[in-house]
Design a protein around this motif. Structure first.
Motif, PDB file in Angstrom:
ATOM      1  N   GLU A  13      53.404  78.429  85.567  1.00 12.74           N
ATOM      2  CA  GLU A  13      52.386  77.515  86.105  1.00 12.74           C
ATOM      3  C   GLU A  13      51.255  78.273  86.773  1.00 12.74           C
ATOM      4  O   GLU A  13      50.084  77.904  86.658  1.00 12.74           O
ATOM      5  CB  GLU A  13      53.050  76.561  87.095  1.00 12.74           C
ATOM      6  CG  GLU A  13      52.111  75.493  87.639  1.00 12.74           C
ATOM      7  CD  GLU A  13      52.828  74.513  88.550  1.00 12.74           C
ATOM      8  OE1 GLU A  13      52.135  73.716  89.222  1.00 12.74           O
ATOM      9  OE2 GLU A  13      54.085  74.540  88.582  1.00 12.74           O
ATOM     10  N   GLU A  14      51.592  79.344  87.481  1.00 11.38           N
ATOM     11  CA  GLU A  14      50.551  80.141  88.137  1.00 11.38           C
ATOM     12  C   GLU A  14      49.668  80.840  87.107  1.00 11.38           C
ATOM     13  O   GLU A  14      48.436  80.887  87.260  1.00 11.38           O
ATOM     14  CB  GLU A  14      51.206  81.164  89.068  1.00 11.38           C
ATOM     15  CG  GLU A  14      50.211  81.946  89.907  1.00 11.38           C
ATOM     16  CD  GLU A  14      50.899  82.873  90.869  1.00 11.38           C
ATOM     17  OE1 GLU A  14      50.190  83.638  91.558  1.00 11.38           O
ATOM     18  OE2 GLU A  14      52.141  82.860  90.934  1.00 11.38           O
ATOM     19  N   PRO A  70      45.597  78.541  94.269  1.00 10.84           N
ATOM     20  CA  PRO A  70      46.675  79.406  94.781  1.00 10.84           C
ATOM     21  C   PRO A  70      48.043  78.798  94.510  1.00 10.84           C
ATOM     22  O   PRO A  70      48.197  77.581  94.392  1.00 10.84           O
ATOM     23  CB  PRO A  70      46.383  79.481  96.284  1.00 10.84           C
ATOM     24  CG  PRO A  70      45.651  78.217  96.582  1.00 10.84           C
ATOM     25  CD  PRO A  70      44.843  77.899  95.357  1.00 10.84           C
ATOM     26  N   PRO A  71      49.077  79.636  94.433  1.00 10.21           N
ATOM     27  CA  PRO A  71      50.434  79.132  94.154  1.00 10.21           C
ATOM     28  C   PRO A  71      51.146  78.561  95.368  1.00 10.21           C
ATOM     29  O   PRO A  71      52.237  78.004  95.232  1.00 10.21           O
ATOM     30  CB  PRO A  71      51.160  80.365  93.638  1.00 10.21           C
ATOM     31  CG  PRO A  71      50.498  81.497  94.352  1.00 10.21           C
ATOM     32  CD  PRO A  71      49.053  81.103  94.482  1.00 10.21           C
ATOM     33  N   GLY A 114      34.308  82.332  81.524  1.00 20.14           N
ATOM     34  CA  GLY A 114      34.001  83.158  80.370  1.00 20.14           C
ATOM     35  C   GLY A 114      34.668  84.512  80.372  1.00 20.14           C
ATOM     36  O   GLY A 114      34.127  85.464  79.783  1.00 20.14           O
ATOM     37  N   ALA A 115      35.826  84.626  80.997  1.00 23.36           N
ATOM     38  CA  ALA A 115      36.551  85.901  81.053  1.00 23.36           C
ATOM     39  C   ALA A 115      37.841  85.788  80.251  1.00 23.36           C
ATOM     40  O   ALA A 115      38.298  84.693  79.922  1.00 23.36           O
ATOM     41  CB  ALA A 115      36.867  86.279  82.498  1.00 23.36           C
ATOM     42  N   LEU A 116      38.405  86.930  79.927  1.00 19.05           N
ATOM     43  CA  LEU A 116      39.653  86.955  79.180  1.00 19.05           C
ATOM     44  C   LEU A 116      40.801  86.484  80.061  1.00 19.05           C
ATOM     45  O   LEU A 116      40.924  86.913  81.218  1.00 19.05           O
ATOM     46  CB  LEU A 116      39.947  88.367  78.662  1.00 19.05           C
ATOM     47  CG  LEU A 116      39.004  88.903  77.570  1.00 19.05           C
ATOM     48  CD1 LEU A 116      39.361  90.347  77.242  1.00 19.05           C
ATOM     49  CD2 LEU A 116      39.089  88.040  76.319  1.00 19.05           C
ATOM     50  N   PRO A 117      41.673  85.609  79.553  1.00 21.34           N
ATOM     51  CA  PRO A 117      42.821  85.153  80.344  1.00 21.34           C
ATOM     52  C   PRO A 117      43.897  86.223  80.400  1.00 21.34           C
ATOM     53  O   PRO A 117      43.908  87.157  79.592  1.00 21.34           O
ATOM     54  CB  PRO A 117      43.296  83.906  79.592  1.00 21.34           C
ATOM     55  CG  PRO A 117      42.889  84.164  78.169  1.00 21.34           C
ATOM     56  CD  PRO A 117      41.603  84.947  78.233  1.00 21.34           C
ATOM     57  N   PRO A 118      44.839  86.119  81.318  1.00 23.05           N
ATOM     58  CA  PRO A 118      45.927  87.109  81.398  1.00 23.05           C
ATOM     59  C   PRO A 118      46.896  86.952  80.231  1.00 23.05           C
ATOM     60  O   PRO A 118      47.013  85.889  79.627  1.00 23.05           O
ATOM     61  CB  PRO A 118      46.601  86.769  82.740  1.00 23.05           C
ATOM     62  CG  PRO A 118      46.313  85.320  82.938  1.00 23.05           C
ATOM     63  CD  PRO A 118      44.945  85.092  82.351  1.00 23.05           C
ATOM     64  N   GLY A 119      47.576  88.019  79.908  1.00 27.09           N
ATOM     65  CA  GLY A 119      48.561  87.984  78.846  1.00 27.09           C
ATOM     66  C   GLY A 119      49.845  87.329  79.291  1.00 27.09           C
ATOM     67  O   GLY A 119      50.055  87.063  80.479  1.00 27.09           O
ATOM     68  N   PRO A 120      50.736  87.029  78.358  1.00 28.89           N
ATOM     69  CA  PRO A 120      52.019  86.399  78.711  1.00 28.89           C
ATOM     70  C   PRO A 120      52.832  87.286  79.650  1.00 28.89           C
ATOM     71  O   PRO A 120      53.006  88.475  79.410  1.00 28.89           O
ATOM     72  CB  PRO A 120      52.713  86.221  77.362  1.00 28.89           C
ATOM     73  CG  PRO A 120      51.611  86.282  76.346  1.00 28.89           C
ATOM     74  CD  PRO A 120      50.579  87.208  76.900  1.00 28.89           C
ATOM     75  N   GLU A 162      49.063  79.806  84.131  1.00 29.89           N
ATOM     76  CA  GLU A 162      48.252  78.771  83.483  1.00 29.89           C
ATOM     77  C   GLU A 162      47.022  78.438  84.323  1.00 29.89           C
ATOM     78  O   GLU A 162      45.919  78.276  83.789  1.00 29.89           O
ATOM     79  CB  GLU A 162      49.102  77.523  83.268  1.00 29.89           C
ATOM     80  CG  GLU A 162      48.365  76.413  82.531  1.00 29.89           C
ATOM     81  CD  GLU A 162      49.232  75.193  82.314  1.00 29.89           C
ATOM     82  OE1 GLU A 162      48.724  74.172  81.814  1.00 29.89           O
ATOM     83  OE2 GLU A 162      50.443  75.261  82.656  1.00 29.89           O
ATOM     84  N   ALA A 163      47.191  78.353  85.646  1.00 30.93           N
ATOM     85  CA  ALA A 163      46.051  78.093  86.528  1.00 30.93           C
ATOM     86  C   ALA A 163      45.051  79.246  86.468  1.00 30.93           C
ATOM     87  O   ALA A 163      43.831  79.021  86.443  1.00 30.93           O
ATOM     88  CB  ALA A 163      46.538  77.873  87.952  1.00 30.93           C
ATOM     89  N   LEU A 164      45.547  80.481  86.444  1.00 33.51           N
ATOM     90  CA  LEU A 164      44.646  81.630  86.345  1.00 33.51           C
ATOM     91  C   LEU A 164      43.931  81.659  84.996  1.00 33.51           C
ATOM     92  O   LEU A 164      42.738  81.995  84.919  1.00 33.51           O
ATOM     93  CB  LEU A 164      45.438  82.922  86.562  1.00 33.51           C
ATOM     94  CG  LEU A 164      44.640  84.224  86.477  1.00 33.51           C
ATOM     95  CD1 LEU A 164      43.554  84.272  87.540  1.00 33.51           C
ATOM     96  CD2 LEU A 164      45.568  85.427  86.597  1.00 33.51           C
ATOM     97  N   ALA A 165      44.631  81.293  83.923  1.00 35.94           N
ATOM     98  CA  ALA A 165      43.994  81.259  82.599  1.00 35.94           C
ATOM     99  C   ALA A 165      42.882  80.215  82.555  1.00 35.94           C
ATOM    100  O   ALA A 165      41.820  80.467  81.957  1.00 35.94           O
ATOM    101  CB  ALA A 165      45.055  80.967  81.538  1.00 35.94           C
ATOM    102  N   ARG A 166      43.087  79.069  83.167  1.00 29.61           N
ATOM    103  CA  ARG A 166      42.026  78.055  83.210  1.00 29.61           C
ATOM    104  C   ARG A 166      40.815  78.572  83.987  1.00 29.61           C
ATOM    105  O   ARG A 166      39.664  78.328  83.594  1.00 29.61           O
ATOM    106  CB  ARG A 166      42.557  76.775  83.844  1.00 29.61           C
ATOM    107  CG  ARG A 166      43.547  76.004  82.974  1.00 29.61           C
ATOM    108  CD  ARG A 166      43.721  74.587  83.487  1.00 29.61           C
ATOM    109  NE  ARG A 166      44.226  74.574  84.855  1.00 29.61           N
ATOM    110  CZ  ARG A 166      45.515  74.507  85.175  1.00 29.61           C
ATOM    111  NH1 ARG A 166      46.429  74.436  84.215  1.00 29.61           N
ATOM    112  NH2 ARG A 166      45.897  74.480  86.447  1.00 29.61           N
TER     113      ARG A 166
END
Length: 437
Positions: A60-61, A131-132, A73-79, A63-67
């Motif tokens: 969940e955390e 934040p988580p 316009g930045a690259l999301p974190p990897g799995p 996913e929030a950072l990826a959004r």
């Protein structure tokens, strides 16, 4: 020609060769040492460092950072990422997930007049990912060039001001460990000759000191909450022990044992939650002491050092946590020993009752045996009487039927000892058969 064949043979494995089995965690273990690398930091720079306790799971955390990254316009974190860096124009956001907390560090260019004149926590929250969990630590660190022998320290509280040289004199660090009106704890780092890489390492270690020392103190509220409970249980245990000494009885022992079991369950319930917190307190403080060694702090005359200030202020809280943890452990052992003694006492009382019961059963068995022997004697007499009566009837009838002259009373009298002996032998044999079984 032969060298070429040998080279070709070396390059191509034979059919008998098998590939190595790769452990599924090999890549993760190899990359763990590079999980949180130091980021070079140019001078001047202001870093807003915030630590949040993690109340949600990692998916969940992330996913929030990826959004957040997608929206900017930045690259999301990897799995399964544990750290991620997002470039936001002239600013840089560094996100890191730890075991029980997550940190976000926003690095920006300093304002022209005051390096600490930055937005407060409430306004800054609108520009960061969700934040988580709740905020536990917030630090604003200003990295500025060294202009004089010492930077201007008028912004800090003189009663808790700590000033020291760090990294072999390459920078001067100043802080008072007090939150300013905007909610941040201020740190000032005056860079004398550090490269961006060395400055980045020093900045990260200083931010970790503030974060870890805040998390280490989390054990103090837990210790303060548990201490009255430990006091109460110790008093109740002392009262129960006195009752064990002065009063006896199986029913009382059972009541005391039930109370002891209840107290032991309460202690174990409190210890189950507190053990982790106290263990985390020791681990975080150990990390703080390691960071003291890493920054290579040198005391400046006239000012207190960071290590000395934190050690002096933190040690009482750490000792309180250690004391409560030891008391919990000792109380658990005392309850276990007292319960064992009481169980032994109950077992002895039960054995005494069982012994009395067996003795009573033995007395009853002896009485039954006597009654049985009496009944056997009466039964021998009764059965013999009936047999002798039958023999008398046979004697009277035989005189008339056979025509032989004899006295029936003599035949009846002669049959009495024979009948009694035979009946007694028969009863004895029957009783002997039952005894063998």
């Amino acid at each position: 020609m032969d060298n070429t064949a040998e080279q070709n043979g070396a390059q191509q494995p034979t059919k008998t060769q098998a590939s190595f089995e790769i452990h599924p965690l090999r890549d993760m273990l190899a990359g763990e040492v590079h999980a949180r690398p130091f980021r070079p930091v140019e001078t001047p720079r202001v870093l807003h460092h915030m630590a949040f306790l993690s109340d949600v799971d990692a998916a969940e955390e992330l996913e929030a950072l990826a959004r957040f990254c997608t929206a900017h316009g930045a690259l999301p974190p990897g799995p399964g990422a544990r750290h991620h860096v997002v470039t936001l124009g002239g600013a840089e956001l560094r996100w890191e997930r730890h075991t029980e907390f997550t940190t976000m560090t926003l690095a920006v260019a300093p304002p022209p007049n005051d390096a600490f004149a930055a937005p407060n926590i409430a306004s800054l929250s609108a520009f960061l990912p969700k934040p988580p969990g709740p905020l536990i630590a917030a630090t604003r660190l200003a990295l500025v060039p060294m202009e004089d022998d010492l930077p201007d320290l008028g912004m800090f509280d003189a009663s808790s001001l700590c000033v020291a040289r760090a990294d072999s004199g390459g920078a001067v660090v100043a802080t008072d460990f007090r939150p300013d009106p905007s909610g941040f704890t201020r740190m000032l780092v005056a860079n004398a000759r550090l490269t961006p890489a060395r400055a980045g390492a020093l900045v990260q270690r200083l931010l970790e000191i503030e974060t870890y020392r805040t998390l280490a103190i989390l054990g103090l509220p837990e210790a303060q909450r548990i201490r009255p409970i430990v006091d109460r249980i110790e008093s109740e245990l002392a009262a129960l022990t006195l009752r064990m000494k002065d009063e006896v009885g199986l029913q009382l022992s059972r009541e005391l044992l039930e109370k002891l079991v209840g107290l032991a369950a309460e202690v174990e319930s409190e210890a189950a939650g507190a053990t982790y917190r106290f263990g985390a307190t020791r681990a975080y403080w150990e990390l703080v002491t390691q960071r003291f060694v890493s920054i290579r702090e040198e005391r400046i005359p006239g000012y207190g050092s960071i290590e000395g200030f934190l050690s002096r202020r933190m040690k009482p809280a750490l000792r309180t946590c250690d004391s409560v943890e030891r008391r919990l452990t000792d109380l658990s052992q005392k309850l276990a020993r007292t319960s064992n003694l009481l169980r032994t006492r109950v077992d002895i009382e039960l054995e005494s009752q069982n012994r009395d019961l067996l003795q009573s059963m033995n007395r009853r068995a002896r009485l039954q045996l006597r009654l049985q022997r009496t009944v056997e004697g009466l039964s021998v007499a009764a059965v013999s009487y009936y047999i002798v009566g039958l023999i008398g009837y046979l004697a009277k009838g035989g005189e008339k039927v056979l025509g032989i002259a004899f006295d029936p009373s003599l035949a009846t009298a002669a049959a009495v000892p024979v009948a009694v002996l035979l009946v007694w032998l028969l009863v004895r044999r029957i009783r002997g058969g039952h005894t063998d079984e």
